[in-house]
Design a protein around this motif. Structure first.
Motif, PDB file in Angstrom:
ATOM      1  N   UNK A  44      18.843  -4.167   4.436  1.00 31.31           N
ATOM      2  CA  UNK A  44      17.981  -3.097   3.941  1.00 31.31           C
ATOM      3  C   UNK A  44      16.708  -2.944   4.763  1.00 31.31           C
ATOM      4  N   UNK A  45      16.386  -3.943   5.560  1.00 27.58           N
ATOM      5  CA  UNK A  45      15.173  -3.884   6.376  1.00 27.58           C
ATOM      6  C   UNK A  45      15.486  -3.930   7.868  1.00 27.58           C
ATOM      7  N   UNK A  46      16.776  -3.893   8.204  1.00 26.01           N
ATOM      8  CA  UNK A  46      17.201  -3.982   9.600  1.00 26.01           C
ATOM      9  C   UNK A  46      18.068  -2.784   9.966  1.00 26.01           C
ATOM     10  N   UNK A  47      17.804  -2.186  11.114  1.00 21.59           N
ATOM     11  CA  UNK A  47      18.587  -1.059  11.606  1.00 21.59           C
ATOM     12  C   UNK A  47      19.348  -1.503  12.851  1.00 21.59           C
ATOM     13  N   UNK A  48      20.657  -1.286  12.835  1.00 22.07           N
ATOM     14  CA  UNK A  48      21.489  -1.629  13.987  1.00 22.07           C
ATOM     15  C   UNK A  48      22.299  -0.406  14.419  1.00 22.07           C
ATOM     16  N   UNK A  49      22.795  -0.450  15.632  1.00 25.02           N
ATOM     17  CA  UNK A  49      23.651   0.610  16.169  1.00 25.02           C
ATOM     18  C   UNK A  49      25.022   0.010  16.419  1.00 25.02           C
ATOM     19  N   UNK A  50      26.008   0.469  15.652  1.00 20.93           N
ATOM     20  CA  UNK A  50      27.356  -0.095  15.772  1.00 20.93           C
ATOM     21  C   UNK A  50      28.143   0.612  16.870  1.00 20.93           C
ATOM     22  N   UNK A  89      18.419  15.518  -0.803  1.00 24.61           N
ATOM     23  CA  UNK A  89      17.796  14.609  -1.766  1.00 24.61           C
ATOM     24  C   UNK A  89      17.543  13.247  -1.129  1.00 24.61           C
ATOM     25  N   UNK A  90      18.523  12.793  -0.337  1.00 27.77           N
ATOM     26  CA  UNK A  90      18.352  11.514   0.357  1.00 27.77           C
ATOM     27  C   UNK A  90      17.200  11.559   1.343  1.00 27.77           C
ATOM     28  N   UNK A  91      17.098  12.650   2.101  1.00 26.91           N
ATOM     29  CA  UNK A  91      16.012  12.790   3.076  1.00 26.91           C
ATOM     30  C   UNK A  91      14.660  12.869   2.377  1.00 26.91           C
ATOM     31  N   UNK A  92      14.610  13.602   1.264  1.00 22.68           N
ATOM     32  CA  UNK A  92      13.356  13.738   0.524  1.00 22.68           C
ATOM     33  C   UNK A  92      12.909  12.394  -0.050  1.00 22.68           C
ATOM     34  N   UNK A  93      13.872  11.632  -0.556  1.00 22.48           N
ATOM     35  CA  UNK A  93      13.525  10.319  -1.107  1.00 22.48           C
ATOM     36  C   UNK A  93      12.968   9.391  -0.034  1.00 22.48           C
ATOM     37  N   UNK A  94      13.473   9.527   1.197  1.00 21.86           N
ATOM     38  CA  UNK A  94      12.937   8.719   2.293  1.00 21.86           C
ATOM     39  C   UNK A  94      11.511   9.144   2.639  1.00 21.86           C
ATOM     40  N   UNK A 100       5.705   2.337   3.953  1.00 24.06           N
ATOM     41  CA  UNK A 100       4.870   2.924   5.019  1.00 24.06           C
ATOM     42  C   UNK A 100       5.339   2.444   6.379  1.00 24.06           C
ATOM     43  N   UNK A 101       6.560   2.834   6.722  1.00 20.73           N
ATOM     44  CA  UNK A 101       7.133   2.447   8.014  1.00 20.73           C
ATOM     45  C   UNK A 101       7.854   3.662   8.585  1.00 20.73           C
ATOM     46  N   UNK A 102       7.164   4.491   9.372  1.00 20.16           N
ATOM     47  CA  UNK A 102       7.760   5.731   9.883  1.00 20.16           C
ATOM     48  C   UNK A 102       8.983   5.505  10.757  1.00 20.16           C
ATOM     49  N   UNK A 103       9.013   4.410  11.513  1.00 18.61           N
ATOM     50  CA  UNK A 103      10.170   4.139  12.377  1.00 18.61           C
ATOM     51  C   UNK A 103      11.418   3.902  11.538  1.00 18.61           C
TER      52      UNK A 103
END
Length: 212
Positions: A44-50, A89-94, A100-103
């Motif tokens: 949930x706090x890590x972004x990866x590229x598969x 809705x998903x984009x708005x919730x983000x 507070x992490x724009x990246x």
């Protein structure tokens, strides 16, 4: 010109097939981790590229370049509207999230965009429906082979490069059945959890029955 177009279509279709086939693979490239999530592994706090995402972006790029002068098919209006509503809705919730992490927000918005790309490629028939399910079935046949091997041997089969988790009866927090002094691991394939493997297997079996 006609031959050039056919070759482009062939490559975009091949890349989309590769995207479907590699969906179960967990091998990925680390991209970003939030400051407040560092120090432990947390999806949930890590972004990866598969690897499957790379194939998806490649197929999308070739397809949209080839059809840049055409009006793309959006499929059934009701379905397209529902999809846009859910993604909106998903984009708005983000965007309104207290995080507070724009990246992190930007990269997760790209994840929502991937859903739209998949939809557009499917409704614009980059591949026939039976080809999609046939590719998924071949991919899940590999997963079934790994699952049976993991169940019989009681450990992983050495396909870590495909994202196969490290499995053994002594691994902590592993999904397994404990029958007295005997432990039986639940098969993972290359997925993150046996339940996900089961869902994909069920979907591929259904696809085989519907689209022989």
């Amino acid at each position: 010109m006609w031959l050039h177009r056919q070759l482009k279509n062939k490559w975009s279709g091949l890349l989309f097939k590769s995207f479907i086939f590699t969906l179960p693979f967990q091998s990925s490239l680390f991209l970003y981790e939030t400051l407040w999530g560092r120090g432990f592994s947390n999806p949930y706090t890590t972004i990866t590229l598969s690897i499957s995402e790379l194939f998806l972006f490649g197929a999308s790029l070739l397809f949209f370049l080839e059809n840049r002068t055409k009006v793309l098919n959006a499929g059934k209006k009701v379905l397209f509207f529902c999809l846009l509503s859910v993604l909106g809705i998903g984009a708005l919730s983000l965007l309104i999230s207290t995080v507070s992490d724009p990246a992190l927000k930007f990269l997760e918005l790209i994840g929502l965009l991937e859903i739209l790309l998949i939809y557009l490629l499917v409704v614009n028939k980059i591949l026939k429906v039976n080809e999609i399910f046939k590719t998924l079935t071949w991919s899940m046949s590999l997963q079934a082979f790994l699952a049976v091997g993991q169940l019989i041997l009681g450990h992983s089969l050495g396909f870590g490069f495909l994202g196969e988790p490290s499995l053994s009866t002594s691994t902590a927090h592993l999904a397994k059945l404990d029958l007295g002094s005997w432990s039986l691991i639940r098969s993972y394939g290359t997925f993150a959890h046996p339940n996900i493997l089961g869902g994909f297997l069920a979907m591929s079996i259904l696809g085989t029955l519907l689209y022989p």
